[in-house]
Scaffold this motif. Structure first.
Motif, short mmCIF file in Angstrom:
data_model
loop_
_atom_site.label_atom_id
_atom_site.label_comp_id
_atom_site.label_asym_id
_atom_site.label_seq_id
_atom_site.Cartn_x
_atom_site.Cartn_y
_atom_site.Cartn_z
N ASN A 63 -4.84 13.20 -12.07
CA ASN A 63 -4.48 12.02 -11.27
C ASN A 63 -3.47 12.31 -10.15
O ASN A 63 -2.32 11.88 -10.19
CB ASN A 63 -3.95 10.92 -12.19
CG ASN A 63 -5.04 10.33 -13.07
OD1 ASN A 63 -6.16 10.84 -13.11
ND2 ASN A 63 -4.74 9.25 -13.76
N ARG A 78 0.00 14.62 -11.80
CA ARG A 78 0.57 14.20 -13.08
C ARG A 78 0.33 15.29 -14.12
O ARG A 78 -0.80 15.76 -14.27
CB ARG A 78 -0.06 12.89 -13.52
CG ARG A 78 0.31 12.44 -14.93
CD ARG A 78 -0.41 11.14 -15.25
NE ARG A 78 -0.23 10.75 -16.65
CZ ARG A 78 -0.81 9.67 -17.20
NH1 ARG A 78 -1.60 8.90 -16.47
NH2 ARG A 78 -0.60 9.39 -18.47
N GLU A 80 1.15 16.47 -18.28
CA GLU A 80 1.60 16.05 -19.60
C GLU A 80 1.93 17.27 -20.45
O GLU A 80 1.29 18.31 -20.33
CB GLU A 80 0.54 15.19 -20.29
CG GLU A 80 0.32 13.86 -19.59
CD GLU A 80 -0.68 12.99 -20.33
OE1 GLU A 80 -0.58 11.76 -20.20
OE2 GLU A 80 -1.57 13.54 -21.01
N SER A 92 4.85 12.32 -19.21
CA SER A 92 4.26 12.71 -17.93
C SER A 92 5.35 12.99 -16.91
O SER A 92 6.36 12.28 -16.84
CB SER A 92 3.35 11.61 -17.40
OG SER A 92 2.20 11.44 -18.20
N GLU A 130 3.95 8.57 -13.77
CA GLU A 130 2.50 8.78 -13.79
C GLU A 130 1.84 8.34 -12.48
O GLU A 130 2.39 7.54 -11.72
CB GLU A 130 1.88 7.96 -14.94
CG GLU A 130 2.45 8.23 -16.31
CD GLU A 130 1.84 7.35 -17.38
OE1 GLU A 130 2.11 7.60 -18.56
OE2 GLU A 130 1.08 6.40 -17.04
N ASP A 131 0.65 8.85 -12.26
CA ASP A 131 -0.36 8.34 -11.32
C ASP A 131 0.18 7.92 -9.95
O ASP A 131 0.11 6.74 -9.57
CB ASP A 131 -1.09 7.17 -11.97
CG ASP A 131 -1.80 7.57 -13.26
OD1 ASP A 131 -1.81 8.77 -13.58
OD2 ASP A 131 -2.34 6.69 -13.94
N TYR A 146 4.37 4.84 -7.96
CA TYR A 146 3.96 5.50 -9.19
C TYR A 146 4.21 4.57 -10.38
O TYR A 146 4.88 3.54 -10.25
CB TYR A 146 4.73 6.81 -9.38
CG TYR A 146 6.21 6.64 -9.65
CD1 TYR A 146 6.72 6.68 -10.95
CD2 TYR A 146 7.11 6.42 -8.60
CE1 TYR A 146 8.09 6.52 -11.20
CE2 TYR A 146 8.47 6.26 -8.84
CZ TYR A 146 8.95 6.31 -10.13
OH TYR A 146 10.29 6.13 -10.38
N TRP A 149 6.52 4.65 -17.23
CA TRP A 149 5.97 4.30 -18.54
C TRP A 149 7.01 4.56 -19.63
O TRP A 149 7.35 5.71 -19.91
CB TRP A 149 4.70 5.10 -18.79
CG TRP A 149 4.08 5.00 -20.15
CD1 TRP A 149 3.74 6.05 -20.96
CD2 TRP A 149 3.68 3.82 -20.86
NE1 TRP A 149 3.16 5.61 -22.12
CE2 TRP A 149 3.11 4.23 -22.09
CE3 TRP A 149 3.75 2.46 -20.58
CZ2 TRP A 149 2.61 3.33 -23.04
CZ3 TRP A 149 3.26 1.56 -21.51
CH2 TRP A 149 2.70 1.99 -22.72
N ASP A 353 -8.90 12.54 -17.61
CA ASP A 353 -7.46 12.59 -17.91
C ASP A 353 -7.01 13.98 -18.30
O ASP A 353 -6.10 14.15 -19.12
CB ASP A 353 -7.11 11.59 -19.03
CG ASP A 353 -6.97 10.18 -18.51
OD1 ASP A 353 -7.31 9.94 -17.34
OD2 ASP A 353 -6.53 9.30 -19.28
#
Length: 364
Positions: A63, A78, A80, A92, A130-131, A146, A149, A353
Motif C-alpha cells: 500500500n 507501509r 509490518e 505498521s 498506514e496507507d 495517512y 491505527w 496486503d
C-alpha cells in the motif's frame, strides 16, 4: 452492401465508445518485474515505543504512496513487523524507497513515519501509521494523508515534510472541524485533488478550497484552506455527505475507497478508487467474493460533489499469483500511488496486503 453497412456501423460504434471512455486513465499493463517490493527482514531500527530493535519490514510491505522529486520516483510504503499475527494486530510503519526508472527501488534503512513518544501516540500506537497518499503543495511542501491505527479507531491523519524524510505530524485531519465532532469517527484513505501542469502534479484549489475524497464504505468529501485542517462535507441533518457509494452486483458492491490523489483534467476531476466485491447476493459474479479491484469516476470540475461518469467495470484486478496469495487471500490490487514519470503513468498498489506492485500506461 450489407457487409459494408455492418462494417461502417461497427467502426462508428467503436469510435463512439472510445469517445465515451476518453475520460478514463487506461489501459495499464503490469511489467514482468512485479512484485517490485516485498518483505525483507534485514531492515532493523530502534523502536522508541518498544524500546528495542525491530525488524520493521519482516512481515509485509504494501500500500504505497508515490511522488516525483528531483527526477526520481519516491515511494512511501507501509511495512509490518510481526509475521503470524492477524490483520490489524501488527505494527505498521511507513518507509521510503527511491527509483530512477519507476520500477527498481532502493529502500532507506529506517522508517520515516511511525509511532513514537509524542502527543499523537494515542492515535497511532500500537497499530501504527498506514496507507499513505501524498501530494505536493505549490510551495514545494509535501503533505501526506495517512491512517493512524491504535487498534480501536482508524483515524485519517496529516503529516508534512520538506524533504520526504523528516515528517511533522499534525494529528487527525478532522480534529478542529465542528468542534471535534468527527475526530473519533472511523476515517481512512484521503485522496486530495491535484492538477498536472507542465508534467508536474501539485495540489490545486477549486473555488478557493482544497478538496479531498476520503472514506471506506462509501466515498465522502472534505475541504481545506491549508491541506492540514480539513472540514468534512455534511448534509442538512449533519450527517456525512457521500460522493459515491457501493453498487449491488458490481465490483464495488461491498466497499468504495479512494485510491491515489484525484486528478483535475479537461473532462473533470478523475478519481481512481478501490472497490471490494461483496460476499453474498449482492456480489459481482464475474469476480471472486471479497476481491479488491480498481474503478474510476469523473466528477464535475466546478462541483466536486457531482458525478459525471462512473466506470461500470474495474480497470485493474488481481490476476497475478502474488496478488491472490498473501495476508489477504481473497486477492487485492489496492491502488494508492500515481505518478507521471518519463512520459508514462505509473500506478502503484498493494497486493494481497503483502507486496507492492506497479502497472504502467503510456501517455497519449
Amino acid at each position: 452492401m450489407k457487409k459494408i453497412f455492418i462494417l461502417l456501423f461497427s467502426i462508428v460504434t467503436q469510435s463512439l465508445q472510445a469517445q465515451q471512455n476518453d475520460w478514463t486513465l487506461a489501459p495499464f499493463t503490469k511489467p514482468k518485474e512485479n512484485p517490485i517490493l516485498s518483505a525483507d527482514s534485514s531492515y532493523e531500527f530502534f523502536c522508541p515505543m518498544k524500546n528495542t530493535s525491530v525488524k520493521w519490514q519482516k512481515a509485509d510491505v504494501f500500500n504505497p504512496a508515490a511522488i516525483v522529486r528531483n527526477g526520481k520516483v519516491y515511494l512511501l510504503f507501509r511495512a509490518e513487523d510481526t509475521p503470524g499475527t492477524n490483520i490489524g494486530f501488527r505494527t505498521s510503519r511507513i518507509g521510503l524507497a527511491v527509483s530512477t526508472d519507476g520500477i527498481h527501488f532502493k529502500r532507506q534503512k529506517t522508517p520515516v513515519l511511525f509511532p513514537t513518544k509524542d502527543e499523537f501516540a494515542k492515535y497511532d500506537n500500537p497499530g501504527g501509521c498506514e496507507d499513505p497518499r501524498i501530494v505536493e503543495r505549490p510551495d514545494g511542501t509535501y503533505v501526506v494523508a495517512y491512517t493512524a491505527w491504535n487498534r480501536d479507531v482508524a483515524r485519517l491523519c496529516i503529516a508534512s515534510s520538506k524533504d520526504l524524510v523528516h515528517w511533522k505530524k499534525h494529528g487527525p485531519a478532522f480534529g478542529k472541524a465542528y468542534d471535534g465532532k468527527f475526530v473519533n469517527i472511523w476515517s481512512k484513505s484521503g485522496s486530495i485533488v491535484t492538477q498536472m501542469k507542465n508534467g508536474k502534479i501539485t495540489a490545486v484549489k477549486i473555488k478557493g478550497k482544497y478538496w479531498m475524497y476520503w472514506g471506506e464504505k462509501g466515498v465522502n468529501l472534505a475541504t481545506s484552506d491549508d491541506l492540514i485542517n480539513w472540514t468534512p462535507l455534511v448534509e442538512n441533518d449533519g450527517s456525512l455527505k457521500y460522493a459515491i457509494n457501493i453498487r449491488a452486483g458490481k465490483f464495488d458492491s461491498d466497499l468504495t475507497e479512494p485510491g491515489p490523489p484525484a486528478l483535475l483534467t479537461k473532462q473533470g476531476i478523475l478519481l481512481l478508487y478501490n472497490g471490494k466485491n461483496a460476499l453474498g447476493e449482492n456480489t459481482d459474479k464475474n469476480l471472486p467474493a471479497e476481491t479488491y479491484s480498481g474503478g474510476q469516476v469523473l466528477f464535475d470540475a466546478n462541483d466536486p460533489t457531482k458525478v459525471l461518469k462512473r466506470s461500470d467495470n474495474y480497470f485493474i484486478k488481481p490476476d497475478l499469483p502474488h496478488e491472490m496469495r498473501g495476508q489477504y487471500k481473497a486477492g487485492t490490487t489496492f491502488i494508492e500511488g500515481l505518478v507521471y514519470f518519463h512520459k508514462k503513468w505509473f500506478l502503484y498498489y498493494g497486493t494481497a496486503d503483502s507486496m507492492v506492485g506497479v502497472a504502467v500506461k503510456d501517455a497519449l
